[in-house]
Enzyme design. Structure first.
Site, mmCIF file in Angstrom:
data_model
loop_
_atom_site.group_PDB
_atom_site.id
_atom_site.type_symbol
_atom_site.label_atom_id
_atom_site.label_comp_id
_atom_site.label_asym_id
_atom_site.label_seq_id
_atom_site.Cartn_x
_atom_site.Cartn_y
_atom_site.Cartn_z
ATOM 1 N N GLU A 247 -0.281 -9.387 -1.064
ATOM 2 C CA GLU A 247 -1.719 -9.676 -0.932
ATOM 3 C C GLU A 247 -2.388 -9.684 -2.302
ATOM 4 O OE1 GLU A 247 -1.839 -6.564 2.135
ATOM 5 O OE2 GLU A 247 -3.002 -7.987 3.305
ATOM 6 N N GLY B 155 0.752 -5.145 0.752
ATOM 7 C CA GLY B 155 -0.344 -5.195 -0.210
ATOM 8 C C GLY B 155 0.084 -5.796 -1.546
ATOM 9 N N ALA C 281 0.862 -1.184 0.000
ATOM 10 C CA ALA C 281 0.000 0.000 0.000
ATOM 11 C C ALA C 281 0.895 1.229 0.000
ATOM 12 C CB ALA C 281 -0.859 -0.024 1.260
ATOM 13 N N GLU D 29 4.195 -5.570 7.434
ATOM 14 C CA GLU D 29 3.355 -4.537 8.062
ATOM 15 C C GLU D 29 3.638 -4.308 9.540
ATOM 16 O OE1 GLU D 29 2.343 -6.745 5.909
ATOM 17 O OE2 GLU D 29 0.907 -5.894 4.502
HETATM 18 N N1 CAA Z 1 4.614 3.403 -0.041
HETATM 19 C C1 CAA Z 1 5.071 4.624 -0.339
HETATM 20 N N2 CAA Z 1 6.363 4.897 -0.598
HETATM 21 C C2 CAA Z 1 7.208 3.875 -0.557
HETATM 22 C C3 CAA Z 1 6.806 2.567 -0.248
HETATM 23 C C4 CAA Z 1 5.442 2.341 0.000
HETATM 24 N N3 CAA Z 1 4.948 1.116 0.267
HETATM 25 N N4 CAA Z 1 7.891 1.765 -0.256
HETATM 26 C C5 CAA Z 1 8.946 2.543 -0.574
HETATM 27 N N5 CAA Z 1 8.525 3.818 -0.759
HETATM 28 C C6 CAA Z 1 9.341 4.960 -1.174
HETATM 29 C C7 CAA Z 1 10.356 5.372 -0.127
HETATM 30 O O1 CAA Z 1 9.792 6.271 0.803
HETATM 31 C C8 CAA Z 1 11.419 6.026 -0.989
HETATM 32 O O2 CAA Z 1 10.960 7.317 -1.317
HETATM 33 P P1 CAA Z 1 12.022 8.543 -1.470
HETATM 34 O O3 CAA Z 1 12.963 8.118 -2.541
HETATM 35 O O4 CAA Z 1 11.139 9.685 -1.810
HETATM 36 O O5 CAA Z 1 12.669 8.663 -0.128
HETATM 37 C C9 CAA Z 1 11.388 5.200 -2.269
HETATM 38 O O6 CAA Z 1 10.120 4.539 -2.276
HETATM 39 C C10 CAA Z 1 12.464 4.148 -2.362
HETATM 40 O O7 CAA Z 1 12.463 3.390 -1.175
HETATM 41 P P2 CAA Z 1 13.811 2.900 -0.480
HETATM 42 O O8 CAA Z 1 14.763 4.026 -0.381
HETATM 43 O O9 CAA Z 1 13.406 2.193 0.765
HETATM 44 O O10 CAA Z 1 14.341 1.877 -1.607
HETATM 45 P P3 CAA Z 1 15.023 0.468 -1.458
HETATM 46 O O11 CAA Z 1 15.288 -0.001 -2.825
HETATM 47 O O12 CAA Z 1 16.138 0.518 -0.473
HETATM 48 O O13 CAA Z 1 13.915 -0.493 -0.806
HETATM 49 C C11 CAA Z 1 11.746 -1.485 -0.544
HETATM 50 C C12 CAA Z 1 12.742 -0.784 -1.497
HETATM 51 C C13 CAA Z 1 12.300 -2.852 -0.128
HETATM 52 C C14 CAA Z 1 10.452 -1.655 -1.271
HETATM 53 C C15 CAA Z 1 11.576 -0.624 0.728
HETATM 54 O O14 CAA Z 1 11.253 0.692 0.324
HETATM 55 C C16 CAA Z 1 10.475 -1.083 1.643
HETATM 56 O O15 CAA Z 1 10.686 -1.957 2.452
HETATM 57 N N6 CAA Z 1 9.295 -0.442 1.531
HETATM 58 C C17 CAA Z 1 8.209 -0.685 2.446
HETATM 59 C C18 CAA Z 1 7.495 -1.956 2.137
HETATM 60 C C19 CAA Z 1 6.324 -2.134 3.059
HETATM 61 O O16 CAA Z 1 6.412 -1.952 4.255
HETATM 62 N N7 CAA Z 1 5.179 -2.501 2.487
HETATM 63 C C20 CAA Z 1 3.974 -2.678 3.218
HETATM 64 C C21 CAA Z 1 3.188 -1.428 3.152
HETATM 65 S S1 CAA Z 1 1.784 -1.500 4.199
HETATM 66 C C22 CAA Z 1 0.660 -2.393 3.322
HETATM 67 O O17 CAA Z 1 0.897 -2.832 2.247
HETATM 68 C C23 CAA Z 1 -0.639 -2.537 4.050
HETATM 69 C C24 CAA Z 1 -1.527 -3.483 3.422
HETATM 70 O O18 CAA Z 1 -1.609 -4.595 3.871
HETATM 71 C C25 CAA Z 1 -2.373 -3.112 2.284
#
Ligand code: CAA
Ligand code: NAI
Length: 713
Positions: free
Chosen positions: A110, A107, A63, A130
């Site tokens: 999912e 998500g 998400a 999450e």
């Molecule tokens: N939503 C919004 N922005 C996100 C994002 C997300 N899910 N994941 C990453 N970003 C953004 C970061 O904020 C960053 O933005 P900036 O460049 O503006 O700072 C950019 O994407 C790149 O992220 P990273 O610097 O972290 O890049 P990376 O290559 O080192 O890692 C990643 C990539 C492994 C995807 C890491 O970003 C990560 O772990 N993201 C979070 C994943 C997560 O927690 N997902 C679950 C979300 S909650 C959910 O999905 C609820 C549900 O059940 C529906």
């Protein structure tokens, strides 16, 4: 289909591509685009099957966390409910194949689990992270995951939040095939095969064969809860996700989904979710430095060298080798070099024995570390990190030597924890190339890298250090060149206050326990014993010049030092230690503290745990406010990242500055004024804290206003 989702038809296979850089998060417009594309592909008669994939570096990372943040703070509509979309995919009359590369997280996974099949690139990963944001999977992940992988694996994935790799996902039944080579064309071929084989195509929600028995599930759930309490201490989400998984194995699918929804909402409303989401964005914001843009020219670090093979040099070499970067490591002394390399080997062997990685991986990493007594090869490296003894004259001499040898575009870094970067840089012909890279011990484990900017350090060099942090998988935070930088500067008053509490009647164990209960990874006295009280004593001597007549100083540390109680290395310090290095209270230390306090005329009293937390944490916040005001940290969020990545501050409290906002700056300011009256000038409130408290603001709102100004300028 819309600006985020494309549909192309490839010889009877509809390929739907989500294109929402950087990580294809399911932000506004994405679910709508996917729904429209599925609908179109299903209606299109010549289409036999559908492949859904992500453009760029990854599948879908979940998400949009910005939307979740808004929802947590009661702003805007929040993240969309994906129930309708997931049902549409699962009910599609044509096989839907999810083609995964990069990461399918939250998500994203999912969404993938609603497809009939999942195929993946060999290095793809999948996870439900999450809980690290203080929430639980909110798009039916807790209901579909156990149906695909069984309850035991689902518990492990959801409670730890750690992603699993493709081979493991295949073994568990989460993925159906791993595709070597071009994963997208492999996915298209797979989709054709599935269409040719004919339906019905498996709907995850209807697969109950892995849901276990009442008895086996009860055992797994009880064990999961016990583990969650232990490994994710004080956190709400890991226990909440187990409740949702329990619903998956006890309720029909639709009811389980409703239960999941309720639990997500409770979690999102919690302070922990707000704090953890803050921590996620704060760490990423730390890489944004005014005046340094994504286009800033930088230096690639392909080869590096380290000087000094002691505690830090060896750990730093491991951090580089772990990231696949070759390092030369030089020491002045053969015995020290041998000792340093033996420690590195020993650390790797321990990891192999614990099954963290294979012997082959260890050998590859060892082969990247080249020990030597000379500067041979230093002329070719892109970065040199000095990690010799903490002595300015010695460091200046080393910098003068490397200045003569290193190529012009080589970055010269120091790992000093207390010395002035500008003085070190002044002895070189290239102060613009000199920077502090302050690693934390053990350097191959601790995620924090304080990047210390000198007066002359060039922007390109700062950008390179930030990129290096990312390469080493560390949290890089740019800090100013002040004594102790950010982390240790705040640590000093914290340690001092903890010692005053002892003199006033607390015991070292009481203080440590209160801090651990608050959520700190370790108590402050256990930390002191681990680092060595000889080191603490030396730091104290160094800072003596700051002590003013009439201002209170801690009294017990010197005595323990003189008694040879230097902490774990001598078997005892503030605490005693058993064979497992578990701290045990020591009545001798308690008697010593009492005697010292009595002699100094400090009356003993009962100290509450609340007072311990207020005295230890508020003094750090006050120092943090000064650091921020002086510009030695760019944002309060940077200070939080320092404390979360390097000092064991509980992530679910968001870091000290975020925590201050959660308590309320007004309350903190008033308490500090109380302590100021009781304990004198060491509690002088920081002007910035006073101002924000009077304005009814928080450090987070100050950060946000700076962000707005930066965008405008
Ligand atoms: N939503 C919004 N922005 C996100 C994002 C997300 N899910 N994941 C990453 N970003 C953004 C970061 O904020 C960053 O933005 P900036 O460049 O503006 O700072 C950019 O994407 C790149 O992220 P990273 O610097 O972290 O890049 P990376 O290559 O080192 O890692 C990643 C990539 C492994 C995807 C890491 O970003 C990560 O772990 N993201 C979070 C994943 C997560 O927690 N997902 C679950 C979300 S909650 C959910 O999905 C609820 C549900 O059940 C529906
Ligand atoms: P250490 O004493 O373990 O190792 C220093 C090494 O440098 C020794 O092996 C010594 O032989 C070598 N050395 C000395 N002079 C040299 C020279 N001229 N050329 C090559 N090698 C030389 O010290 P430690 O703890 O690794 O500290 C190194 C630096 O890192 C210091 O500046 C320290 O302040 C800093 N630091 C230490 C931390 C810690 O927890 N130990 C944490 C963060 C920073």
């Amino acid at each position: 289909m819309n600006e985020f989702v494309r549909l192309t038809i490839n010889d009877g296979v509809a390929v739907i591509t989500i294109d929402n850089p950087p990580v294809n998060a399911l932000g506004a417009g994405v679910p709508e685009g996917i729904a429209a594309a599925i609908d179109r592909a299903e209606q299109d008669r010549p289409v036999s099957s559908i492949v859904l994939n992500g453009a760029g570096r990854t599948f879908v990372a979940g998400a949009d966390i910005k939307q979740l943040e808004d929802q947590a703070h009661g702003r805007g509509p929040g993240a969309p409910n994906l129930h309708g979309l997931l049902k549409q995919i699962e009910d599609c009359s044509k096989p839907v194949v999810m083609a995964i590369h990069g990461t399918a997280l939250g998500g994203g996974l999912e969404l993938a689990m609603a497809g009939h099949y999942r195929v993946a690139a060999p290095d793809a990963q999948a996870g439900q992270p999450e809980v690290n944001l203080g929430i639980i999977p909110g798009a039916e992940g807790t209901q579909r995951l156990p149906r695909l992988v069984g309850l035991a694996a689902a518990l492990e994935m959801c409670v730890s939040g750690k992603p699993i790799r493709a081979p493991e996902a295949l073994r568990l039944g989460l993925f159906d095939r791993i595709i070597d080579g071009d994963w997208l064309s492999g996915a298209v071929t797979f989709a054709r095969e599935m269409a040719a084989r004919g339906g019905p195509h498996p709907r995850t929600r209807g697969r109950n064969e892995k849901l276990g028995t009442t008895e086996s599930n009860a055992e797994l759930l009880a064990h999961g809860r016990e583990q969650a309490r232990k490994t994710r201490r004080n956190m709400l989400a890991p226990l909440a996700v187990i409740d949702a998984l329990e619903a998956a194995v006890t309720l029909p699918f639709e009811e389980g989904c409703r239960r999941e929804r309720e639990i997500v909402e409770t979690c999102l409303a919690s302070g922990q979710a707000k704090a953890l989401i803050h921590a996620f964005f704060a760490e990423r914001a730390a890489a944004r430095i005014p005046g340094i843009s994504k286009d800033t020219r930088t230096y690639n670090i392909r080869r590096a060298a380290i000087i000094g093979s002691g505690t830090m040099g060896g750990g730093i070499a491991m951090a580089f080798a772990n990231a696949g970067i070759a390092v030369l490591i030089k020491d002045a002394d053969q015995a020290a070099l041998d000792r340093g390399l033996a420690t590195v080997r020993n650390n790797y062997e321990t990891s192999v024995n614990k099954g963290r990685f294979s012997k082959e991986t260890m050998d590859q990493r060892m082969a990247l570390i080249h020990p030597q007594l000379t500067y041979d090869g230093f002329e070719n490296v892109d970065l040199i990190i000095e990690a010799v003894f903490e002595n300015l004259a010695l460091k200046k001499q080393v910098f003068a030597e490397i200045d003569r040898i290193a190529k012009r575009e080589c970055i010269l870094a120091t790992n000093t924890s207390t010395l002035d970067i500008d003085q070190i840089a002044a002895g070189t012909s290239r102060p613009q190339m000199v920077i502090g890279t302050h690693f934390f011990s053990p350097a191959h484990v601790m995620r924090l890298l304080e990047i210390v900017r000198g007066a002359a350090t060039a922007s390109e060099v700062i950008a390179a250090a930030l990129a290096l942090a990312k390469q080493l998988r560390k949290a890089g935070v740019v800090v100013g060149n002040c004594r102790g930088f950010v982390g240790n500067r705040m640590m000093l008053p914290y340690m001092r206050e903890a010692q005053f509490l002892l003199e006033e009647g607390a015991t070292p164990m009481q203080v440590d326990q209160a801090l651990v209960d608050f959520g700190m990874a370790m108590g402050i006295f256990a930390v002191g014993d681990m680092g060595g009280l000889d080191l603490a004593w030396r730091v104290r001597q160094e800072y003596k010049y700051l002590e003013k007549p009439g201002v209170r100083v801690p009294l017990v540390l010197e005595k323990l030092f003189e008694m040879g109680r230097w902490g774990q290395k001598t078997g005892a310090g503030w605490h005693r230690y058993d064979e497992d290095r578990k701290p045990i209270p020591d009545s001798k230390v308690e008697a010593l503290i009492e005697a010292v306090a009595k002699q100094a005329g400090i009356p003993g009293r009962t100290i509450s745990d609340d007072e311990i937390i207020e005295r230890c944490i508020y003094i750090m916040i006050n120092e943090g406010a000064r650091i921020l005001d002086e510009g030695h940290a760019l944002r309060a969020g940077d200070i939080d990242t320092v404390y979360l990545a390097g000092y064991g501050f509980p992530a679910y409290r968001g870091g000290p500055m975020w925590y201050a906002g959660a308590v309320g700056l007004k309350k903190i300011y008033e308490k500090i004024m109380d302590f100021h009256r009781q304990h004198g000038e060491l509690w002088e409130p920081a002007p910035l804290l006073k101002r924000l408290a009077e304005e009814g603001n928080t450090f987070a709102s100050l950060d946000a206003s700076k962000e707005v100004l930066a965008v405008r300028s």
